[in-house]
Write a protein that holds these residues in place. Structure first.
Motif, PDB file in Angstrom:
ATOM      1  N   GLY A  85      10.696   9.339 -70.487  1.00 43.72           N
ATOM      2  CA  GLY A  85      12.130   9.103 -70.512  1.00 43.72           C
ATOM      3  C   GLY A  85      12.695   8.909 -69.120  1.00 43.72           C
ATOM      4  N   VAL A  86      13.560   7.898 -68.981  1.00 42.44           N
ATOM      5  CA  VAL A  86      14.234   7.655 -67.703  1.00 42.44           C
ATOM      6  C   VAL A  86      15.748   7.697 -67.834  1.00 42.44           C
ATOM      7  CG1 VAL A  86      12.313   6.385 -66.677  1.00 42.44           C
ATOM      8  CG2 VAL A  86      14.060   5.132 -67.958  1.00 42.44           C
ATOM      9  N   ASP A  87      16.256   7.645 -69.063  1.00 40.09           N
ATOM     10  CA  ASP A  87      17.703   7.718 -69.272  1.00 40.09           C
ATOM     11  C   ASP A  87      17.966   8.142 -70.708  1.00 40.09           C
ATOM     12  OD1 ASP A  87      20.527   7.087 -68.356  1.00 40.09           O
ATOM     13  OD2 ASP A  87      20.404   5.799 -70.125  1.00 40.09           O
ATOM     14  N   ILE A  88      18.977   8.983 -70.877  1.00 39.37           N
ATOM     15  CA  ILE A  88      19.400   9.377 -72.221  1.00 39.37           C
ATOM     16  C   ILE A  88      20.893   9.625 -72.177  1.00 39.37           C
ATOM     17  CG2 ILE A  88      18.934  11.847 -71.913  1.00 39.37           C
ATOM     18  CD1 ILE A  88      17.901  11.746 -74.910  1.00 39.37           C
ATOM     19  N   ASN A  89      21.577   9.231 -73.246  1.00 39.58           N
ATOM     20  CA  ASN A  89      22.996   9.570 -73.366  1.00 39.58           C
ATOM     21  C   ASN A  89      23.312   9.836 -74.827  1.00 39.58           C
ATOM     22  OD1 ASN A  89      24.237   7.162 -74.701  1.00 39.58           O
ATOM     23  ND2 ASN A  89      23.379   6.137 -72.937  1.00 39.58           N
ATOM     24  N   ALA A  90      24.364  10.585 -75.038  1.00 39.23           N
ATOM     25  CA  ALA A  90      24.736  10.961 -76.398  1.00 39.23           C
ATOM     26  C   ALA A  90      26.254  10.982 -76.532  1.00 39.23           C
ATOM     27  CB  ALA A  90      24.169  12.328 -76.747  1.00 39.23           C
ATOM     28  N   THR A  91      26.713  10.534 -77.671  1.00 41.97           N
ATOM     29  CA  THR A  91      28.123  10.642 -78.024  1.00 41.97           C
ATOM     30  C   THR A  91      28.201  11.449 -79.303  1.00 41.97           C
ATOM     31  OG1 THR A  91      28.588   8.487 -77.038  1.00 41.97           O
ATOM     32  CG2 THR A  91      30.218   9.360 -78.586  1.00 41.97           C
ATOM     33  N   HIS A  92      28.841  12.607 -79.222  1.00 46.57           N
ATOM     34  CA  HIS A  92      28.980  13.496 -80.377  1.00 46.57           C
ATOM     35  C   HIS A  92      30.324  13.222 -81.046  1.00 46.57           C
ATOM     36  CE1 HIS A  92      25.609  15.313 -78.439  1.00 46.57           C
ATOM     37  NE2 HIS A  92      26.334  15.870 -77.477  1.00 46.57           N
ATOM     38  N   THR A  93      30.293  12.922 -82.331  1.00 42.53           N
ATOM     39  CA  THR A  93      31.511  12.550 -83.046  1.00 42.53           C
ATOM     40  C   THR A  93      31.882  13.500 -84.174  1.00 42.53           C
ATOM     41  OG1 THR A  93      30.133  11.034 -84.353  1.00 42.53           O
ATOM     42  CG2 THR A  93      31.346  10.087 -82.495  1.00 42.53           C
ATOM     43  N   ARG A  94      31.021  14.452 -84.453  1.00 43.41           N
ATOM     44  CA  ARG A  94      31.283  15.437 -85.512  1.00 43.41           C
ATOM     45  C   ARG A  94      30.406  16.641 -85.235  1.00 43.41           C
ATOM     46  NH1 ARG A  94      33.443  15.517 -90.519  1.00 43.41           N
ATOM     47  NH2 ARG A  94      33.855  13.300 -90.487  1.00 43.41           N
ATOM     48  N   SER A  95      30.819  17.798 -85.695  1.00 42.50           N
ATOM     49  CA  SER A  95      30.042  19.019 -85.491  1.00 42.50           C
ATOM     50  C   SER A  95      29.544  19.569 -86.818  1.00 42.50           C
ATOM     51  CB  SER A  95      30.909  20.082 -84.808  1.00 42.50           C
ATOM     52  OG  SER A  95      31.308  19.646 -83.540  1.00 42.50           O
ATOM     53  N   ALA A  96      28.241  19.629 -86.963  1.00 44.19           N
ATOM     54  CA  ALA A  96      27.665  20.283 -88.137  1.00 44.19           C
ATOM     55  C   ALA A  96      27.795  21.797 -87.949  1.00 44.19           C
ATOM     56  CB  ALA A  96      26.203  19.884 -88.296  1.00 44.19           C
ATOM     57  N   THR A  97      28.008  22.502 -89.055  1.00 42.74           N
ATOM     58  CA  THR A  97      28.156  23.960 -88.995  1.00 42.74           C
ATOM     59  C   THR A  97      27.160  24.696 -89.897  1.00 42.74           C
ATOM     60  OG1 THR A  97      29.880  23.878 -90.686  1.00 42.74           O
ATOM     61  CG2 THR A  97      30.597  23.848 -88.375  1.00 42.74           C
ATOM     62  N   SER A  98      26.459  23.973 -90.753  1.00 41.08           N
ATOM     63  CA  SER A  98      25.482  24.597 -91.636  1.00 41.08           C
ATOM     64  C   SER A  98      24.510  23.543 -92.142  1.00 41.08           C
ATOM     65  CB  SER A  98      26.182  25.280 -92.825  1.00 41.08           C
ATOM     66  OG  SER A  98      26.830  24.307 -93.619  1.00 41.08           O
ATOM     67  N   GLY A  99      23.468  24.009 -92.813  1.00 45.13           N
ATOM     68  CA  GLY A  99      22.493  23.091 -93.400  1.00 45.13           C
ATOM     69  C   GLY A  99      21.541  22.521 -92.368  1.00 45.13           C
ATOM     70  N   VAL A 100      21.195  21.270 -92.555  1.00 42.02           N
ATOM     71  CA  VAL A 100      20.300  20.575 -91.623  1.00 42.02           C
ATOM     72  C   VAL A 100      20.960  19.278 -91.172  1.00 42.02           C
ATOM     73  CG1 VAL A 100      18.187  21.513 -92.652  1.00 42.02           C
ATOM     74  CG2 VAL A 100      19.048  19.311 -93.426  1.00 42.02           C
ATOM     75  N   VAL A 101      20.528  18.811 -90.021  1.00 43.08           N
ATOM     76  CA  VAL A 101      20.909  17.480 -89.571  1.00 43.08           C
ATOM     77  C   VAL A 101      19.659  16.615 -89.616  1.00 43.08           C
ATOM     78  CG1 VAL A 101      22.871  18.210 -88.175  1.00 43.08           C
ATOM     79  CG2 VAL A 101      20.603  18.073 -87.122  1.00 43.08           C
ATOM     80  N   THR A 102      19.859  15.320 -89.796  1.00 42.55           N
ATOM     81  CA  THR A 102      18.762  14.370 -89.878  1.00 42.55           C
ATOM     82  C   THR A 102      18.930  13.326 -88.793  1.00 42.55           C
ATOM     83  OG1 THR A 102      18.601  14.684 -92.266  1.00 42.55           O
ATOM     84  CG2 THR A 102      17.589  12.680 -91.349  1.00 42.55           C
ATOM     85  N   GLY A 103      17.873  13.117 -88.023  1.00 37.80           N
ATOM     86  CA  GLY A 103      17.867  12.087 -86.997  1.00 37.80           C
ATOM     87  C   GLY A 103      17.044  10.905 -87.467  1.00 37.80           C
ATOM     88  N   VAL A 104      17.628   9.706 -87.337  1.00 37.57           N
ATOM     89  CA  VAL A 104      16.928   8.471 -87.677  1.00 37.57           C
ATOM     90  C   VAL A 104      16.863   7.623 -86.409  1.00 37.57           C
ATOM     91  CG1 VAL A 104      16.913   6.389 -89.100  1.00 37.57           C
ATOM     92  CG2 VAL A 104      17.729   8.556 -90.070  1.00 37.57           C
ATOM     93  N   CYS A 105      15.642   7.366 -85.963  1.00 36.47           N
ATOM     94  CA  CYS A 105      15.384   6.656 -84.714  1.00 36.47           C
ATOM     95  C   CYS A 105      14.913   5.238 -85.004  1.00 36.47           C
ATOM     96  CB  CYS A 105      14.312   7.422 -83.930  1.00 36.47           C
ATOM     97  SG  CYS A 105      13.701   6.604 -82.462  1.00 36.47           S
ATOM     98  N   THR A 106      15.580   4.258 -84.404  1.00 38.09           N
ATOM     99  CA  THR A 106      15.178   2.865 -84.547  1.00 38.09           C
ATOM    100  C   THR A 106      15.150   2.204 -83.170  1.00 38.09           C
ATOM    101  OG1 THR A 106      17.460   2.222 -85.004  1.00 38.09           O
ATOM    102  CG2 THR A 106      16.034   2.578 -86.914  1.00 38.09           C
ATOM    103  N   PRO A 107      14.231   1.261 -82.980  1.00 34.13           N
ATOM    104  CA  PRO A 107      14.153   0.604 -81.678  1.00 34.13           C
ATOM    105  C   PRO A 107      15.281  -0.401 -81.474  1.00 34.13           C
ATOM    106  CG  PRO A 107      12.502  -0.303 -83.165  1.00 34.13           C
ATOM    107  CD  PRO A 107      13.185   0.817 -83.896  1.00 34.13           C
ATOM    108  N   VAL A 108      15.767  -0.456 -80.258  1.00 33.50           N
ATOM    109  CA  VAL A 108      16.698  -1.494 -79.826  1.00 33.50           C
ATOM    110  C   VAL A 108      15.910  -2.552 -79.058  1.00 33.50           C
ATOM    111  CG1 VAL A 108      18.703  -1.972 -78.354  1.00 33.50           C
ATOM    112  CG2 VAL A 108      18.633   0.122 -79.735  1.00 33.50           C
TER     113      VAL A 108
END
Length: 144
Positions: A85-108
């Protein structure tokens, strides 16, 4: 990681399961469910990965994103090469408070020396919580 590999799997899942996602990903409870050059999916529990006020920690979203993006870049890089990794950025638009979160990664972009991946992290209701973009540099492994 607790997802199971089946012998009919040809998309890189076996490679990912053999390699593992690292101690931090395991400590945070990441579970890989799909893995190929074109798409990688993992879940992470909210519990244990929160800020003091009970919201999913922004850094936890980034750990999920970087784990998926770096692993996908390394699969693309192939034998004898390493993606870092040489660069990473994130924009958070909502906050989960319970359960699980799911990440889906696709190439640009999947190049010979650079990859760029987008990781969309959603909550149990399918609402986008964070959008992460990671750039990895691909280099040859040093010869033994």
């Amino acid at each position: 990681m607790t997802a199971e590999y089946t012998p009919t799997d040809t998309d890189g899942f076996a490679w990912a399961m053999q390699r593992g996602m690292g101690a931090l990903a395991e400590k945070m409870g990441l579970e890989l469910s799909e893995f190929s050059v074109d798409r990688a999916v993992a879940t992470m529990p909210v519990e244990g990965n929160t800020q003091p006020v009970g919201l999913m920690h922004g850094g936890a979203y980034v750990v999920l994103g970087e784990s998926l993006g770096s692993m996908a870049a390394n699969l693309h890089a192939g034998p004898g090469r390493l993606a870092v990794g040489v660069d990473i950025n994130a924009t958070h638009t909502r906050s989960a408070t319970s359960g699980v979160v799911t990440g889906v990664c696709t190439p640009v972009h999947l190049g010979r020396s650079i990859t760029v991946h987008e990781i969309v992290v959603s909550d149990d209701q399918g609402r986008r919580c964070s959008t992460i973009r990671i750039t990895n540099m691909i280099k040859d492994l040093p010869r033994a």
